[in-house]
Scaffold this active site. Structure first.
Site, short mmCIF file in Angstrom:
data_model
loop_
_atom_site.label_atom_id
_atom_site.label_comp_id
_atom_site.label_asym_id
_atom_site.label_seq_id
_atom_site.Cartn_x
_atom_site.Cartn_y
_atom_site.Cartn_z
N CYS A 36 -3.48 -62.14 -78.96
CA CYS A 36 -4.10 -62.61 -80.20
C CYS A 36 -4.01 -61.63 -81.37
O CYS A 36 -3.38 -61.92 -82.39
CB CYS A 36 -5.58 -62.94 -80.00
SG CYS A 36 -6.08 -63.41 -78.35
N ASP A 270 -0.85 -68.33 -82.00
CA ASP A 270 -0.60 -66.89 -82.00
C ASP A 270 0.10 -66.41 -80.72
O ASP A 270 0.68 -65.34 -80.70
CB ASP A 270 -1.88 -66.08 -82.25
CG ASP A 270 -3.06 -66.55 -81.41
OD1 ASP A 270 -2.90 -67.46 -80.58
OD2 ASP A 270 -4.17 -66.01 -81.61
N ASN A 271 0.04 -67.17 -79.65
CA ASN A 271 0.74 -66.80 -78.42
C ASN A 271 0.87 -68.00 -77.51
O ASN A 271 0.24 -69.04 -77.74
CB ASN A 271 0.03 -65.65 -77.69
CG ASN A 271 -1.46 -65.84 -77.52
OD1 ASN A 271 -2.25 -65.16 -78.17
ND2 ASN A 271 -1.85 -66.77 -76.66
#
Length: 467
Positions: A36, A270-271
């Site tokens: 994050c 974000d991921n």
């Protein structure tokens, strides 16, 4: 977590409008670091972690630290939008350590934001604190008043209603969904009752010939781990239904104020995330496709609907793309990424595709043994369920990816006592089941090692010009 610059759509059986028909998407979108805080810092700055200095989710890893606030944050893309008289609005999770006393607390409003509604700390759905333009706002557990995804939606609608029509606007919305604790809205808590995590690809496969962290899970996974990850998977879907509602409300609002056809909408994360791959129950932080791939859908002027980009797009490309759209001269900005506006809308821009990119991560661990897992020893973290650890101090690696239309290779080096190396040919092995280090031509390994060395120290143009 979803990150939207007005966000877009998770799949859902009950949605009333199919927005996927009017977006273009990038089928090869990646984060340059699968966690994050460093990933969000890369989104904001357009820089690799080795340049913005945020390495993981801890203050010692520079997450929303004083050092971050004094330097990289002052050059984040909202600063440039503000200079061009954009009205800027932020709502939701910002950085994991934001608002803590190690920084400037809730009074700190990052430069460039006119309207600030940022979550203090990590993702929550209820019982959280916001910084509202630098003032503390405490929330409880009322669905109508406090459910964070809905609050973000409602405040963004209010911003759009009250904006000045004389100036352009930018919203960045960061709902907690689908991050833990996976608290769905009351009306969605029974949805997807029969859904389970997909059992394909590398699901519950042994992590042989991989870094030691991938070799430690029990294989096959015990039923307790399977139940845990299936429940997490189901709840994540449930939380996304509220994101879907937010998308619908925002699109209808943009339509009603006659701005929809003049607005670019990005939807990404974000991921990535894994649920059972290589017998790791749930988390991110790993170098594999399931953790570094992210969704990316974009709608806006000049973008043809239903097109799919094949060239790689990185999260460090978002900032330069947004600045490119807004009219910033990118030659004056210190970014490692590049605008992908030319790929989405070739009628508006010319541009080139980069064949090589970097993925880097600095592992986190606890200096002492986890009391719940006394057999494991210190240096590990995220050891749940069933004492399967998802991270460690020496889960520190850097990878170079070659993705040029002909070749899809990944070469990774770990900073550990083994100097462990993993190599994958994703053309023939898309699930990264076999580490082909010993089968790869030494000349190719040497070339990839040299590219990796260059990328690990690159800055600006040199990140885009690696040969």
């Amino acid at each position: 977590e979803s990150v939207g610059f007005v966000p877009a759509v998770p799949e859902r059986t009950t949605k009333t409008v199919d927005y996927t028909c009017w977006v273009g998407k990038a089928s090869r979108a990646f984060t340059v670091t699968p966690l994050c805080c460093p990933s969000r810092s890369s989104i904001l700055t357009g820089q690799y972690p080795h340049n913005h200095g945020v390495r993981n989710n801890s203050v010692s890893g520079n997450c929303s630290s004083i050092q971050w606030q004094k330097d990289p944050e002052t050059e984040a893309f909202p600063v440039y939008l503000s200079k061009l008289k954009y009205q800027t609005f932020y709502a939701g999770k910002y950085l994991n350590q934001y608002g803590k006393k190690d920084g400037e607390g809730v009074s700190h409003v990052p430069p460039g934001w006119d309207h600030w509604h940022a979550l203090v700390g990590n993702s929550q759905y209820y019982n959280y604190t916001l910084s509202v333009d630098g003032k503390e706002e405490v929330h409880g557990d009322s669905y109508e008043k406090d459910y964070l995804t809905d609050l973000i939606a409602n405040r963004s609608l209010n911003f759009l209603e009250n904006r000045s029509p004389q100036h352009p606007f930018f919203l960045m919305l960061s709902p907690p969904a689908p991050h833990s604790p996976w608290t769905a809205a009351p009306q969605y808590q029974k949805e997807f009752s029969n859904v389970k995590a997909p059992r394909d690809g590398s699901f519950d496969k042994p992590g042989k010939d991989k870094h030691w962290l991938l070799r430690q899970p029990v294989n096959p996974m015990p039923s307790s781990s399977l139940d845990y990850l299936d429940n997490a998977y189901r709840k994540r879907w449930q939380t996304l239904l509220s994101v879907d509602d937010m998308v619908e409300m925002l699109v209808k609002k943009l339509e009603s104020i006659k701005e929809l056809d003049n607005t670019y909408i990005f939807y990404t994360s974000d991921n990535g995330y894994h649920t059972g791959q290589f017998s790791l129950p749930i988390d991110k932080r790993q170098l594999y496709e399931f953790d570094i791939r992210v969704p990316l859908m974009v709608r806006g002027p000049g973008i043809k609907p239903k097109q799919t980009l094949q060239a790689p797009v990185l999260n460090i490309d978002l900032a330069p793309t947004i600045m490119d759209i807004s009219g910033v001269d990118l030659s004056t900005v210190n970014v490692d990424g590049q605008s992908f506006l030319s790929q989405m809308a070739p009628s508006l821009r010319n541009g080139t595709v980069r064949p090589f990119f970097l993925v880097e991560y600095t592992g986190e661990g606890h200096p002492t043994t986890d009391p719940a897992c006394p057999k494991l020893g210190p240096g590990l973290s995220q050891c749940f369920p069933d004492c399967v650890c998802e991270d460690a101090f020496n889960n520190t690696y850097a990878c170079v990816r070659t993705l040029d239309g002909k070749t899809d290779l990944q070469y990774c080096e770990f900073a550990d006592t083994e100097s462990f190396v993993e190599v994958y040919n994703l053309t023939s092995d898309p699930h990264q089941l076999e580490n082909v280090l010993k089968k790869t031509d030494p000349a190719i390994l040497q070339a990839m090692n040299q590219r990796l060395i260059k990328l690990q120290s690159c800055e600006g143009d040199s990140c885009r010009d690696v040969k």
